[in-house]
Design a protein around this motif. Structure first.
Motif, mmCIF file in Angstrom:
data_model
loop_
_atom_site.group_PDB
_atom_site.id
_atom_site.type_symbol
_atom_site.label_atom_id
_atom_site.label_comp_id
_atom_site.label_asym_id
_atom_site.label_seq_id
_atom_site.Cartn_x
_atom_site.Cartn_y
_atom_site.Cartn_z
ATOM 1 N N GLN A 49 65.148 74.872 64.480
ATOM 2 C CA GLN A 49 66.081 74.025 63.602
ATOM 3 C C GLN A 49 66.857 73.379 64.573
ATOM 4 O O GLN A 49 67.528 72.228 64.364
ATOM 5 C CB GLN A 49 66.690 75.028 62.629
ATOM 6 C CG GLN A 49 67.989 74.596 61.683
ATOM 7 C CD GLN A 49 69.404 74.505 62.499
ATOM 8 O OE1 GLN A 49 69.483 75.482 63.332
ATOM 9 N NE2 GLN A 49 70.047 73.564 62.527
ATOM 10 N N GLU A 50 67.364 74.100 65.668
ATOM 11 C CA GLU A 50 68.308 73.540 66.408
ATOM 12 C C GLU A 50 67.535 72.238 67.091
ATOM 13 O O GLU A 50 68.546 71.271 67.427
ATOM 14 C CB GLU A 50 68.807 74.552 67.743
ATOM 15 C CG GLU A 50 70.062 74.049 68.410
ATOM 16 C CD GLU A 50 70.436 74.787 69.470
ATOM 17 O OE1 GLU A 50 69.922 76.081 69.744
ATOM 18 O OE2 GLU A 50 71.411 74.599 70.052
ATOM 19 N N TYR A 96 68.269 69.396 64.421
ATOM 20 C CA TYR A 96 69.515 69.191 64.539
ATOM 21 C C TYR A 96 69.940 68.141 65.713
ATOM 22 O O TYR A 96 70.554 67.101 65.655
ATOM 23 C CB TYR A 96 70.500 70.420 64.603
ATOM 24 C CG TYR A 96 72.026 69.980 64.345
ATOM 25 C CD1 TYR A 96 72.432 69.704 63.105
ATOM 26 C CD2 TYR A 96 72.926 70.331 65.569
ATOM 27 C CE1 TYR A 96 73.839 69.506 63.084
ATOM 28 C CE2 TYR A 96 74.365 69.939 65.540
ATOM 29 C CZ TYR A 96 74.702 69.481 64.044
ATOM 30 O OH TYR A 96 75.860 69.536 63.880
ATOM 31 N N ALA A 97 69.372 68.441 67.160
ATOM 32 C CA ALA A 97 69.659 67.755 68.268
ATOM 33 C C ALA A 97 69.129 66.150 67.716
ATOM 34 O O ALA A 97 69.574 65.250 68.230
ATOM 35 C CB ALA A 97 68.824 68.344 69.448
ATOM 36 N N THR A 131 71.098 62.750 67.990
ATOM 37 C CA THR A 131 70.729 61.442 68.814
ATOM 38 C C THR A 131 70.249 60.497 68.218
ATOM 39 O O THR A 131 69.522 59.659 68.559
ATOM 40 C CB THR A 131 70.108 62.090 69.956
ATOM 41 O OG1 THR A 131 69.047 62.952 69.404
ATOM 42 C CG2 THR A 131 70.851 63.171 70.973
ATOM 43 N N ASP A 137 71.773 77.994 61.434
ATOM 44 C CA ASP A 137 73.134 77.526 61.614
ATOM 45 C C ASP A 137 73.684 76.740 60.567
ATOM 46 O O ASP A 137 72.801 75.777 59.990
ATOM 47 C CB ASP A 137 73.122 76.586 62.967
ATOM 48 C CG ASP A 137 74.706 76.244 63.627
ATOM 49 O OD1 ASP A 137 75.239 76.147 62.542
ATOM 50 O OD2 ASP A 137 74.491 75.683 64.353
ATOM 51 N N GLN A 149 75.296 74.471 60.250
ATOM 52 C CA GLN A 149 75.642 72.979 60.525
ATOM 53 C C GLN A 149 74.344 72.367 60.378
ATOM 54 O O GLN A 149 74.419 71.167 59.991
ATOM 55 C CB GLN A 149 76.248 72.974 61.823
ATOM 56 C CG GLN A 149 77.368 73.403 62.207
ATOM 57 C CD GLN A 149 77.881 73.506 63.699
ATOM 58 O OE1 GLN A 149 78.410 72.594 64.219
ATOM 59 N NE2 GLN A 149 77.148 74.415 64.496
#
Lengths: 284, 284
Positions: free
Chosen positions: B54-55, B58-59, B63, B93, B95
């Motif tokens: 998931q991170e 998200y990254a 971008t 997260d 977010q």
């Protein structure tokens, strides 16, 4: 046994008259005399408690209640705002958290009053709202970079106090947190982002330019703390060079805020016995 | 060692031609031959993995990437949609999660096309969107309670397929989950809400009225599964009498969806060495 605070963070970190940001050691741990692993245990215990009281807050909102909590997070790049969201707010039910990040205003937002986008993002009844950056950017980045003249930003401190007064009067507990990181620690964290390909996405060349304006930012933060740490919406400055300390402290502040609402489970707005009978009477 | 599936849930639970909802035992555990505690271990391991991928997602979004995941949750009252959000999406997260609950349409929403509020809630690039109820209510509660005539709801199945085709073509993986609870288990869960004052807030007298229409709901769900389980946006029916099984299965489906994107960390869009030099050159 879980170790605890010698002075609770809502006292130890609260900004009162005469507070001097430059004098606060960003690597200190005010009110906490134990180490990191005790802090992690305490945060876990606080998280369990927070999860419970947050559910009561959510139940309150679902039955028409208007009480809410708003956590305002400010701090320089790398100060750990995202980590707070992940590790502290991540401990509670996502349904109960209303998160909003404020970046550079869009064209539409720029055409409106600076508080308009803030108003629209206020937590509804029953939620823990989280602002990752906030209306304070309008007296921080805006002031430091002279995006508007002084006569425009100067009245904003009073406007913000009046605005927050409204929010509090409407039933929301406002907790304002500045994560205070030292320039040395910030440099190390930016360096890490440049050294690890899994962190490149967090790096923005503009962060280095902003960093060069550190003294101006400190002055702008000091003005915020002097002028907007009110009785109804106080600031808490959290030393953030130790991530574990910052998470522990913010977790405790949020827990205290939700507990301060003193909410109980909402009573039934229906006849419990009659509903039991109706349910039992159904053939399946 | 963490125990695993005998048949992965994306195969065991997928709705294909000839699927018969009435024949599926809501207390069964398709594809999982172990017990509850093994399932909890597996879910925790999946959660850690999900948090990692998931991170990356998200990254990717931060971008400029447009890939996303959308989890659509449907099911009768008490089927455990809220528990899925809390225990499965709660592992990542906050977010990265974009959650939206769809209740009875507001007056404004009623004046718009039924897909309008859905479009507005679609996850932005980089997020895992979660719909707690969805556009499917427009062929479920609306059909069962005859809120609009057949000639209005009948064309919606095709419209929904076309709409989801658009969403998928725009880069979003759509995972549709029906939590399948038996009438007996539902009765027990409603009874519990009437017996525990900390659960009164979850009880709505209307739930009992809706329950009386169970056969009609089953028919309406069967039609949804027959007509909208497409190649691009398949349905998964998850037996949900065991909450631990449902959470395990949905966790695995979401993890599979995020992993299917095959995202790597975004490359730097700046000159890494030049930035290091710039940072090191600063006096503090």
């Amino acid at each position: 046994m879980t170790k605890t605070w010698s002075t609770p963070p809502q006292e130890a970190l609260r900004v009162g008259p005469g507070f001097d940001l430059a004098a606060l050691d960003a690597s200190s741990h005010p009110g906490w005399e134990h180490g990191r692993s005790s802090a992690e245990n305490k945060l876990e215990a606080d998280g369990n408690r927070l999860s419970e009281v947050q559910e009561r807050l959510y139940a309150h909102g679902r039955t028409g209640g208007s009480r809410a909590v708003l956590l305002v997070l400010q701090g320089m790049d790398t100060s750990g705002k995202g980590g707070i969201v992940r590790h502290v707010l991540g401990m509670v039910d996502p349904q109960g958290v209303q998160l909003r990040s404020f970046g550079v205003p869009t064209e539409k937002e720029r055409s409106q009053h600076y508080l308009q986008r803030i108003r629209e993002a206020l937590p509804v009844g029953g939620r823990i709202g989280v602002f990752d950056r906030s209306h304070y950017e309008d007296v921080l980045v805006v002031r430091v970079n002279e995006l508007v003249p002084r006569e425009v930003w100067e009245p904003r401190y009073d406007e913000i106090n009046a605005f927050e007064r409204e929010v509090v009067d409407a039933g929301t507990v406002v907790v304002k947190v500045m994560l205070h990181v030292s320039p040395e620690e910030q440099k190390a964290r930016l360096r890490e982002r440049l050294e690890r390909p899994d962190k490149y996405w967090k790096y923005n060349p503009n962060d280095v330019d902003e960093r060069a304006r550190w003294p101006a930012y400190r002055e702008a933060y000091q003005a915020v703390l002097d002028r907007t740490s009110t009785e109804h919406a106080p600031w808490f400055v959290v030393p953030a060079d130790s991530k574990w300390y910052a998470r522990l402290a913010v977790g405790a502040l949020v827990l205290d805020a939700v507990e301060s609402l003193g909410l109980d489970w909402p009573p039934a707005d229906f006849d419990v016995e009659a509903e039991k009978a109706r349910l039992d009477a159904q053939p399946f």
